[in-house]
Design an enzyme around this catalytic site. Structure first.
Site, PDB file in Angstrom:
ATOM      1  N   ASP A 216      -2.165   1.048  -7.257  1.00 23.13           N
ATOM      2  CA  ASP A 216      -1.882   2.107  -8.373  1.00 23.13           C
ATOM      3  C   ASP A 216      -0.776   1.508  -9.279  1.00 23.13           C
ATOM      4  O   ASP A 216       0.119   0.721  -8.925  1.00 23.13           O
ATOM      5  CB  ASP A 216      -0.858   3.120  -7.391  1.00 23.13           C
ATOM      6  CG  ASP A 216      -1.591   3.799  -6.024  1.00 23.13           C
ATOM      7  OD1 ASP A 216      -2.505   4.575  -6.537  1.00 23.13           O
ATOM      8  OD2 ASP A 216      -1.756   3.440  -5.024  1.00 23.13           O
TER       9      ASP A 216
ATOM     10  N   ASP B 283       2.764  -3.974 -10.822  1.00 26.94           N
ATOM     11  CA  ASP B 283       3.222  -3.277 -11.823  1.00 26.94           C
ATOM     12  C   ASP B 283       4.726  -2.939 -11.413  1.00 26.94           C
ATOM     13  O   ASP B 283       5.414  -2.558 -12.062  1.00 26.94           O
ATOM     14  CB  ASP B 283       2.593  -2.177 -12.117  1.00 26.94           C
ATOM     15  CG  ASP B 283       2.461  -1.006 -10.722  1.00 26.94           C
ATOM     16  OD1 ASP B 283       2.198  -1.258  -9.840  1.00 26.94           O
ATOM     17  OD2 ASP B 283       2.727   0.238 -11.158  1.00 26.94           O
TER      18      ASP B 283
ATOM     19  N   ASP C  32      -1.982  -5.195  -6.648  1.00 26.40           N
ATOM     20  CA  ASP C  32      -1.702  -4.038  -6.272  1.00 26.40           C
ATOM     21  C   ASP C  32      -2.816  -3.031  -6.597  1.00 26.40           C
ATOM     22  O   ASP C  32      -3.757  -3.373  -7.507  1.00 26.40           O
ATOM     23  CB  ASP C  32      -0.264  -3.850  -6.865  1.00 26.40           C
ATOM     24  CG  ASP C  32      -0.030  -2.237  -6.518  1.00 26.40           C
ATOM     25  OD1 ASP C  32       0.161  -1.830  -5.442  1.00 26.40           O
ATOM     26  OD2 ASP C  32       0.379  -1.770  -7.570  1.00 26.40           O
TER      27      ASP C  32
END
Length: 329
Positions: free
Chosen positions: A135, A291, A133
């Site tokens: 961000d 995250d 990922d």
């Protein structure tokens, strides 16, 4: 005479190289199937001693069966090549580790936590591709994203939300970031996305997004291990391309999948499945790192291995609830 023999040798050599080249153009799956075909013939070459036939016939059967076994074996090896053998070896190693992990998991309620991807060799055993990922995983963009969301809410006179509430939506497609925390129509969500993009383009100045500490070191180590890397994000592809350039990630990341590249966005499996096709890699050879629970669910829906990170926008609890196999704490 010697020249003639050399000429014939070179012709045979070139023919063998041509055949080998053609065989190696076949798929990995074909190579595995052909290689496995040698097993029944090896078995038959030894079992034939029990056949109710003469000794001479048994000798013939042994020669035929053993010859076919060797033919399938060497043909399979030629198709697979060196890289294919690595994949087979990695797959078998991964299967053994999966069994051992299943045993370890008995009575273990939580996934294993570690300070990085390299602490436990089991994390990357058999892995050929890591899908990150962006961000909250590679780039620290929470301040920019939440500032833009809060400015969008204020400009459109929507019910106020806290920065923390906005941060919890990071990882979702842009429209859903707003509709998940404020009741609204689909048309209003579209308007939010448009206004967000306008404000984001103004706020997204150089330095607004930074790389998390330790990311470059991690990427360098993955490169050294021969593991390829890509990004699957809820951002649009154009935004990702700019960030890769600005943050000097282009030498590490081989492919980008943005929200506008797929129909079914996170947590659906499509971004990962599209990436797997691009790299010709199997799910069991892939690790998805993110995250938020949306990243973990995306990986699980695609059948890959998953690792969550707690320094971004999600919590350890949410990553555990999503079923992350590993968590970088």
């Amino acid at each position: 005479m010697r020249c003639l023999l050399l000429t014939e040798w070179f012709i045979c050599f070139e023919q063998n190289m041509y055949i080998k080249s053609k065989l190696q153009q076949l798929s990995f799956r074909t190579g595995v199937i052909v290689l496995l075909m040698c097993l029944p013939f090896y078995a038959l070459s030894f079992v034939q001693v029990f056949f109710p036939v003469s000794t001479a016939t048994k000798g013939i059967l042994f020669t035929v069966f053993f010859g076919l076994a060797k033919t399938f074996q060497y043909t399979g090896v030629a198709i697979l090549g060196k890289e294919g053998y690595k994949r087979v070896k990695g797959y078998l190693k991964r299967k053994r580790l999966s069994k051992s992990k299943a045993v370890e998991a008995v009575g273990e309620a939580r996934p294993r936590c570690c300070p990085d991807l390299f602490t436990n060799p089991n994390i990357l055993a058999g892995i050929r591709l890591v899908i990150f990922d962006f961000d909250g995983t590679l780039g620290d963009s929470q301040q920019l994203i939440t500032d833009t969301m809060l400015a969008t809410i204020e400009k459109l006179h929507l019910p106020k939300r806290t920065r923390e509430e906005c941060a919890r939506t990071i990882g979702l497609p842009l429209k859903e970031c707003f509709s998940s925390i404020i009741p609204m129509t689909d048309e209003k969500a579209e308007e939010c996305a448009e206004v967000y993009s306008e404000i984001f383009n103004i706020k997204n100045v150089p330095g607004a997004v930074t790389i998390f500490p330790g990311v470059f070191e991690t990427l360098d180590r993955l490169i050294a291990m021969g593991i390829r890397m890509s990004v699957a994000s809820s951002r649009n592809r154009s935004s990702l391309v700019k960030l890769m350039t600005d943050l000097k990630l282009t030498n590490y990341i081989s492919a980008l999948v943005g929200a506008d590249n797929v129909v079914n966005k996170k947590p659906a499996a499509e971004p990962v499945l599209l990436t797997l096709r691009c790299f010709n890699v199997e799910p069991h050879e892939t690790l998805v790192v993110g995250d938020t629970e949306f990243d973990i669910l995306m990986g699980r829906n695609a059948g890959t291995h998953t690792c969550g990170v707690t320094y971004g926008n999600g919590s350890r609890e949410s990553l555990e609830a999503a079923g992350a196999e590993w968590i970088v704490c």
